[in-house]
Design a protein around this motif. Structure first.
Motif, short mmCIF file in Angstrom:
data_model
loop_
_atom_site.label_atom_id
_atom_site.label_comp_id
_atom_site.label_asym_id
_atom_site.label_seq_id
_atom_site.Cartn_x
_atom_site.Cartn_y
_atom_site.Cartn_z
N GLY A 100 0.81 -1.23 0.00
CA GLY A 100 0.00 0.00 0.00
C GLY A 100 0.83 1.27 0.00
O GLY A 100 2.06 1.23 -0.03
N ALA A 101 0.14 2.40 0.05
CA ALA A 101 0.78 3.71 -0.07
C ALA A 101 1.78 3.97 1.05
O ALA A 101 1.60 3.48 2.17
N THR A 102 2.80 4.77 0.73
CA THR A 102 3.88 5.06 1.70
C THR A 102 3.35 5.63 3.01
O THR A 102 3.74 5.19 4.08
N LEU A 103 2.47 6.62 2.90
CA LEU A 103 1.93 7.22 4.12
C LEU A 103 0.74 6.38 4.60
O LEU A 103 -0.24 6.22 3.87
N PRO A 104 0.83 5.85 5.80
CA PRO A 104 -0.26 4.98 6.29
C PRO A 104 -1.63 5.64 6.19
O PRO A 104 -2.63 4.97 5.91
N SER A 105 -1.69 6.96 6.37
CA SER A 105 -2.99 7.64 6.30
C SER A 105 -3.60 7.55 4.91
O SER A 105 -4.80 7.73 4.73
N GLU A 106 -2.77 7.26 3.90
CA GLU A 106 -3.26 7.17 2.52
C GLU A 106 -3.36 5.71 2.04
O GLU A 106 -3.76 5.45 0.91
N ALA A 107 -2.97 4.77 2.89
CA ALA A 107 -2.95 3.37 2.47
C ALA A 107 -4.36 2.76 2.56
O ALA A 107 -5.05 2.91 3.57
N ALA A 108 -4.74 2.07 1.50
CA ALA A 108 -6.10 1.51 1.42
C ALA A 108 -6.27 0.31 2.35
O ALA A 108 -5.32 -0.45 2.57
N PRO A 109 -7.47 0.14 2.87
CA PRO A 109 -7.77 -1.09 3.62
C PRO A 109 -7.46 -2.31 2.75
O PRO A 109 -7.64 -2.27 1.53
N GLY A 110 -6.99 -3.35 3.38
CA GLY A 110 -6.62 -4.55 2.61
C GLY A 110 -5.14 -4.59 2.32
O GLY A 110 -4.60 -5.66 2.03
N THR A 111 -4.48 -3.43 2.37
CA THR A 111 -3.02 -3.42 2.22
C THR A 111 -2.40 -3.58 3.61
O THR A 111 -3.06 -3.35 4.63
N VAL A 112 -1.12 -3.96 3.63
CA VAL A 112 -0.43 -4.15 4.92
C VAL A 112 -0.48 -2.85 5.72
O VAL A 112 -0.84 -2.83 6.90
N ARG A 113 -0.10 -1.75 5.07
CA ARG A 113 -0.08 -0.48 5.80
C ARG A 113 -1.48 0.00 6.14
O ARG A 113 -1.73 0.55 7.22
N GLY A 114 -2.40 -0.21 5.23
CA GLY A 114 -3.79 0.21 5.48
C GLY A 114 -4.43 -0.55 6.62
O GLY A 114 -5.27 -0.03 7.35
N ASP A 115 -4.03 -1.80 6.78
CA ASP A 115 -4.64 -2.63 7.83
C ASP A 115 -3.92 -2.51 9.17
O ASP A 115 -4.55 -2.59 10.22
N PHE A 116 -2.60 -2.33 9.13
CA PHE A 116 -1.84 -2.41 10.39
C PHE A 116 -1.14 -1.12 10.80
O PHE A 116 -0.73 -1.00 11.95
N ALA A 117 -0.90 -0.19 9.87
CA ALA A 117 -0.04 0.96 10.20
C ALA A 117 -0.80 2.23 10.48
O ALA A 117 -0.31 3.09 11.21
N HIS A 118 -2.00 2.38 9.93
CA HIS A 118 -2.63 3.69 9.98
C HIS A 118 -3.14 4.07 11.35
O HIS A 118 -3.31 5.25 11.67
N GLN A 119 -3.37 3.06 12.22
CA GLN A 119 -4.01 3.37 13.50
C GLN A 119 -3.02 3.82 14.57
O GLN A 119 -3.42 4.24 15.64
N THR A 120 -1.70 3.75 14.27
CA THR A 120 -0.74 4.14 15.30
C THR A 120 -0.49 5.63 15.25
O THR A 120 -0.45 6.24 14.18
N LYS A 121 -0.30 6.20 16.43
CA LYS A 121 -0.10 7.64 16.54
C LYS A 121 1.10 8.09 15.70
O LYS A 121 1.04 9.10 14.99
N ALA A 122 2.18 7.31 15.78
CA ALA A 122 3.42 7.70 15.11
C ALA A 122 3.38 7.46 13.61
O ALA A 122 4.34 7.72 12.92
N SER A 123 2.25 6.94 13.09
CA SER A 123 2.19 6.69 11.66
C SER A 123 1.86 7.97 10.89
O SER A 123 1.95 8.01 9.68
N ALA A 124 1.47 9.01 11.59
CA ALA A 124 1.15 10.27 10.92
C ALA A 124 2.43 10.87 10.34
O ALA A 124 3.52 10.65 10.86
#
Ligand SMILES: Nc1ncnc2c1ncn2[C@@H]1O[C@@H]2COP(=O)(O)O[C@H]2[C@H]1O
Length: 169
Positions: A100-124
């Motif tokens: 998925g997209a480099t920035l977790p906030s832009e990564a689509a659900p279903g991608t590794v980052r979209g599913d696991f990275a976007h919810q962490t505070k430090a992922s911004a």
């Protein structure tokens, strides 16, 4: 014997970053690649140092500036990483789609980052802080060749037939 390059078979480098390793996500992330028929042909853990980070991200400072370089290189040295060589048809592009997209906030659900990275505070994408996006993957075929050779010797990459390949051909 068929030359595997005729079939669009590529090797690409994936690095499970310190956040993936320390959060215990390595297995679940690797499963996504295996499920997509990507073959693990090399794997190792490594504690990166400043010199190796510079070799791996050799053009990052020029591309995105010193702040992104320093935060990213520092983050990559904060804990061990797990490096993996994956092989498959269009492996470079396929892996990039899966993560998925480099920035977790832009990564689509279903991608590794979209599913696991976007919810962490430090992922911004906070200025001066590394993006904790779990995974690095080679950006194109040329980069993949450079990165695979940087991380893995010939004797650390393996040729073998998967069970699925044995059944299919
Ligand atoms: N817009 C951005 N803001 C902050 N860091 C970035 C940005 N784009 C890329 N990066 C970092 O630069 C790295 C380049 O390779 P990676 O895929 O390892 O992960 C990337 C991020 O850690």
């Amino acid at each position: 014997m068929t030359d595997s390059s005729d079939l669009g078979v590529e090797r690409t480098l994936v690095v499970l970053k310190p956040d993936a390793v320390t959060r215990g996500l390595a297995g679940r992330i690797l499963t996504r690649f295996e499920d997509a028929n990507l073959k693990i042909v090399g794997v190792k853990m490594k504690q990166m140092d400043a010199d190796f980070a510079r070799k791996h991200y050799f053009d990052l400072e020029e591309r995105l500036g010193a702040e992104v370089y320093n935060s990213t290189a520092g983050f990559m040295q904060s804990n061990p990483v797990m490096a993996v060589v994956l092989e498959g048809v269009n492996a470079v592009t396929t892996v990039r789609k899966i993560i998925g997209a480099t920035l977790p906030s832009e990564a689509a659900p279903g991608t590794v980052r979209g599913d696991f990275a976007h919810q962490t505070k430090a992922s911004a994408d906070v200025s001066g802080k590394a993006v904790m996006n779990l995974v690095h993957a080679s950006g194109n075929v040329e980069e993949a060749k450079y990165e695979v050779n940087l991380w893995f010797g010939e004797d650390e990459q393996f040729d073998y037939e998967t069970a699925a390949e044995k059944l299919a051909y």
